[in-house]
Design an enzyme around this catalytic site. Sequence first.
Site, PDB file in Angstrom:
ATOM      1  N   LYS A 153       0.829  -1.216   0.000  1.00  0.00           N
ATOM      2  CA  LYS A 153       0.000   0.000   0.000  1.00  0.00           C
ATOM      3  C   LYS A 153       0.855   1.255   0.000  1.00  0.00           C
ATOM      4  CE  LYS A 153      -2.184  -1.111   3.773  1.00  0.00           C
ATOM      5  NZ  LYS A 153      -1.551  -2.431   3.954  1.00  0.00           N
ATOM      6  N   THR A 154       1.786   1.299   0.937  1.00  0.00           N
ATOM      7  CA  THR A 154       2.627   2.491   1.037  1.00  0.00           C
ATOM      8  C   THR A 154       3.461   2.635  -0.230  1.00  0.00           C
ATOM      9  OG1 THR A 154       2.691   2.202   3.418  1.00  0.00           O
ATOM     10  CG2 THR A 154       4.361   3.631   2.468  1.00  0.00           C
ATOM     11  N   ASP A 175      -2.042   7.818   3.629  1.00  0.00           N
ATOM     12  CA  ASP A 175      -1.605   6.471   4.047  1.00  0.00           C
ATOM     13  C   ASP A 175      -2.241   6.152   5.415  1.00  0.00           C
ATOM     14  OD1 ASP A 175      -0.315   4.054   4.015  1.00  0.00           O
ATOM     15  OD2 ASP A 175       1.720   4.839   4.248  1.00  0.00           O
ATOM     16  N   GLU A 176      -2.308   4.887   5.770  1.00  0.00           N
ATOM     17  CA  GLU A 176      -2.846   4.455   7.076  1.00  0.00           C
ATOM     18  C   GLU A 176      -4.228   5.078   7.325  1.00  0.00           C
ATOM     19  OE1 GLU A 176      -1.229   2.260   8.900  1.00  0.00           O
ATOM     20  OE2 GLU A 176       0.912   2.470   8.445  1.00  0.00           O
ATOM     21  N   GLN A 215      -5.751  -3.226  10.664  1.00  0.00           N
ATOM     22  CA  GLN A 215      -4.645  -2.584  11.368  1.00  0.00           C
ATOM     23  C   GLN A 215      -5.064  -1.287  12.050  1.00  0.00           C
ATOM     24  OE1 GLN A 215      -0.599  -2.813   9.580  1.00  0.00           O
ATOM     25  NE2 GLN A 215      -1.692  -3.477   7.765  1.00  0.00           N
ATOM     26  N   ARG A 254       4.906  -7.362  11.069  1.00  0.00           N
ATOM     27  CA  ARG A 254       6.130  -6.579  10.872  1.00  0.00           C
ATOM     28  C   ARG A 254       7.285  -7.486  10.485  1.00  0.00           C
ATOM     29  NH1 ARG A 254       3.991  -2.994   9.233  1.00  0.00           N
ATOM     30  NH2 ARG A 254       2.154  -4.256   9.523  1.00  0.00           N
TER      31      ARG A 254
END
Length: 721
Positions: free
Chosen positions: A35-36, A220-221, A251, A606
């Site tokens: 995504k990022t 983002d996020e 998330q 992560r």
Amino acid sequence: MELTHIFGELNKVQREAVASEPGPLLILAGAGSGKTRVLTYRIAWLIEALSISPLSILAVTFTNKAALEMRHRIESILGFNIRGMWIGTFHSLSHRILRAHHQEANLPEAFEILDADDQYRLIRRILKELQLNEEHWQPRQIQWFINNKKEEGIRSIHLKNDNENMDHTLLRIYEHYENLCQRFGLVDFSELLLRTHELFSNNQDVLKNYRTRFSYTLVDEFQDTNKIQYQWLKIITEPRNHIFAVGDDDQSIYGWRGARIENMTNFQYDFPETQIIRLEQNYRSTGNILQAANAVIDHNKGRLGKNLWTEDGDGDPIKVYAAYNDLDEGKFVLDTIHTWIADGHRRDSIAILYRSNAQSRIFEELLFDSGTPYRVYGGLRFFERAEVKDVLAYLRLIHNRNSDPAFERIVNVPPRGIGNRTLETLRDHSRKTNHSLWNSVIDLLSIDDTPMRIRTRLQAFVDLIDSIDKQIASLELHEQTSIVIDRSRLVPHYQKIGGEKALTRIENIEELVNAAKNFNSEPDADGVINPLEDFLANAALEAGESQAEAWQDCVQLMSLHSAKGLEFKLVFLCGVEEGLFPHQRSIQESGGLEEERRLCYVGMTRAMQQLFITWAEIRYLHGRENYSKPSRFLLEIPEKLIHNIRSINMQPDARIDRSAATDAITENDEIQLGSRVVHKSFGAGTVITIEGQGASARVQVNFEDAGNKWLVLSYANLNPE
Ligand code: ATP
Ligand code: MG
């Protein structure tokens, strides 16, 4: 279109997203699916393929660090710099906008950011003024209440008008707080967002200016935006709606700060004709890690649902270590780290993640003692350290005499005989006259009945600040900082206090000059730069994050919350115990457990190559030893994905085995570590140590009410619980 340096690095769906038509687009995809990366390439594509000016692009990230990385990444794809482009967090962008339009936003030019610490102190001061008892009106809760309301877009006036059931005192505190902040130009973090949103809503010219300027907005996020941030985004992107948002409902971990997952679902209704793209291939983790994370998150209900897979092999199983106690946990982690480094890996490929910041201490001690460089995120960061804040407070007061928080901080640091009594008089005066503390000093100096002794001291302080101000007026930022350090005499002050921290403190103070030297001030809309002002604002904003040189080669320690968006080859998820993770508090709150599980999902995902999960049977918490069970999240991972590791220094019977422990406990020799027992005076507790055998055996029991006690087994008359 060729653009191989852009498209060659992406899969088919990612390419479609990057090159999609302008218009609302939402990427809904799991961890590590790019995504990022897609968002970053989208910006590069807009600039290169569509010749959009970087100045017309607004990019919102979750941390200042992420913003910096994104900027570097885009520059390296494009091969030129994009200096004027706005990439930042909601807070830093809001701050920038308010600086440029302070008048329209009804703020003084030198308005000041109030960090969490300042805010807390201000609230305490207000409680005092209103003569309210802190026991009953807990400052932390009030702080939470105020921030929460602001992030919902609710001011005290709204509460007053709309809510008859509202607690009057709470309302009065909120009102008082707002007035005080307004009077002295203090802006807390939530206020930055709210004030900017109000500015846009109330001032068509300003709004039009930004709507025209920013033709493309990227976020983002997105799953962690709260109400006011979402409205902020909406108002600035309408009516064109060229908004590109990426997020993962699994998330969302800031519900406790007002983040709303619903924003993900509402997006497509609020922005008509939204294109939704799903990315399903994970590029980060091994198959086992991904399967384990998927299995855990699968226990949550009401998910938007996604199917994440990887081309990567299964990799190693998840390694679980049941430690005897927290120290044993720390030692295990340290040993594993040393083996990993000896195998030729970099230290910064390692992350130790935990639920509560306090858990870092043991790891820090062990790493420190073994000479392994490490860095802690989320603990006391550079700009939050007391000594650094002292120097900054001098600079703040010099910059803005009406900064009461800065005044309070340094008026008697180093000690200059201005004690609490004098300060009370000043506060009293300030309350009555509505003058800042600084102006109250000036007032008091002109009143004859102020005792001479106090006058002299106050006058000396005023002269000091005024004369430093004069001396540094035309100097460069780092020279200003250096002179302030020198003339404030903070270094000798800390030398005198001494103690083990004195040296570090002095180093920190000196480090601030370096920070000032390396600081780049960005010109505002009119091309004017004000380095000192920017530096102070930056320090306040950065305090919530890590230092710039964070990516040196050192082991990374951070809370699960700060690990968002990052990736590491080797990850330790520590303290995975019921009560700690999921956190006790969250178990009782509605929705709390699901948010904790998402946090666990964030933590697990992560890891790129190796994931270790550790927990300790005995943990020292809040000054007491506690006996724990493994977290339910651990039990949600399918057995086949796990490899259990036992500690060599752990006694075999230290394993928890409740079933074996219950019946036979009256037979003294059957008592085991971890047995639950009842004592007639001390009540119920857990056996945490056993020494000796037979009649002389001694046990240490952690009683729920009576704390730790050593007992001789043959006299103690312990019964099973
Ligand atoms: P998170 O949800 O954790 O924020 P994300 O969806 O933003 O994750 P990224 O951080 O963008 O994921 O990507 C995860 C990793 O996968 C990064 O190392 C990234 O460079 C890599 N990656 C993403 N897409 C590709 C691709 N098409 N080819 C190779 N590597 C990729
Ligand atoms: Mg990401």
